[in-house]
Write an enzyme that holds these catalytic residues in place. Sequence first.
Site, short mmCIF file in Angstrom:
data_model
loop_
_atom_site.label_atom_id
_atom_site.label_comp_id
_atom_site.label_asym_id
_atom_site.label_seq_id
_atom_site.Cartn_x
_atom_site.Cartn_y
_atom_site.Cartn_z
CE LYS A 51 -6.18 -5.01 1.90
NZ LYS A 51 -7.73 -6.25 1.37
CE LYS A 80 -5.92 -8.28 8.27
NZ LYS A 80 -5.38 -9.08 8.03
CG ASP A 81 -12.38 -10.10 4.50
OD1 ASP A 81 -12.00 -10.24 5.42
OD2 ASP A 81 -13.50 -10.27 3.84
CE LYS A 82 -11.83 -7.17 -6.01
NZ LYS A 82 -11.39 -8.07 -6.67
CD GLN A 173 -14.78 -14.65 4.17
OE1 GLN A 173 -15.41 -15.67 5.11
NE2 GLN A 173 -14.90 -13.47 5.56
#
Length: 367
Positions: A51, A80-82, A173
């Site tokens: 993604k 998970k990080d965007k 984050q």
Amino acid sequence: MALSISHWSRLYGDALGSATLKQEMHDFIVEEQLGFEPSGEGEHIFLWLEKTNLNTAFVAESLARFSKLHLRDITYAGRKDKFALTRQWFGVHIANKKEPNWDEFELQGAKILQVTRNDRKLRVGVLKSNKFELILRNLTSTSKDDAEFDIPALEQRLALIKYRGAPNYYGSQRFGEIRLTSKDIEPVTATARLLQGGNLALAEKLIDGESIRNRNKRSMAISALRSWLFNEVIHQRIVQQSFHQPLLGDAMQLSGSNSFFVFEDEAEYANIIKRLAEFDINITAPLWGDGKLHSTATSRALELSCVTQFPDIIQTLNSLGLKQERRAIRIFPQEFTWQIEDNNLKMQFSLPAGCFATSIVRELVDV
């Protein structure tokens, strides 16, 4: 109470300059390492999914809609990080229902790379580690005389991290921006908007006893508050020059395990120093909650002197049903390699699940 995230000390001195992180989506790549192979059979479908520009929760919601299942039937091992290119597993509990054609799943920014099965549910926390590939572009000196970026100093700093580790801070984050709406929190005050980080703005409302209706955002606010207090303890250990220095009463975590023991015998000091240097054990700090603080003696005094400055936070975390836990204050990047070329730094390394690559970056440059 304004919960700042900018004052936490670096371990190896000031940032060496500045750089650009995530200039392109491929500049930040994260790949999960489960630590086991799916069995290939069972009622749980495992999807290996890539993604970009999507957060994990949104992908889970999209998979639930596509498969006509409840959201509770869609699981993942970690968020998970965007703003990155990430590859991670999603679990789909299909049971006796008809399996959809995964080739027909469409979500911009998402692609299913592999479909398999497993005999057990994919649960949060089963991850072994995450593998990172990062590119820091446009390395720039902070010197007023426009000097070139100090590459030898960067190489030295990278070597220190490789051989001595870095602070296991929760990354920015964890405290990042959240859009506040009247449905999430009432009332939305000017104070909340001024706090650094949207999750901390919501955390402030928890402290004030106000309700956060959105379940996911409430969870993120709780995590941000607990993580902030943990980072404060790391900051104090660096300030007091006891980050690498064991204190009598420290709770020592066995590397690769959640088990820990308390260092209480001064005669063992030399052995503890040796084991820390070999990364066999790590000093821990509290993830605050109700119950007994596991550290004793000098270590306990340091931790209490830090956290008792924030009685409202302690009371809030205790009231939420959270229990005292421990987390290592140091991370040691595995398989750490780097290349410096054309004023860019490319790094590859693995970190245990729950650790932040941006905490490695923070020891090098401002981004």
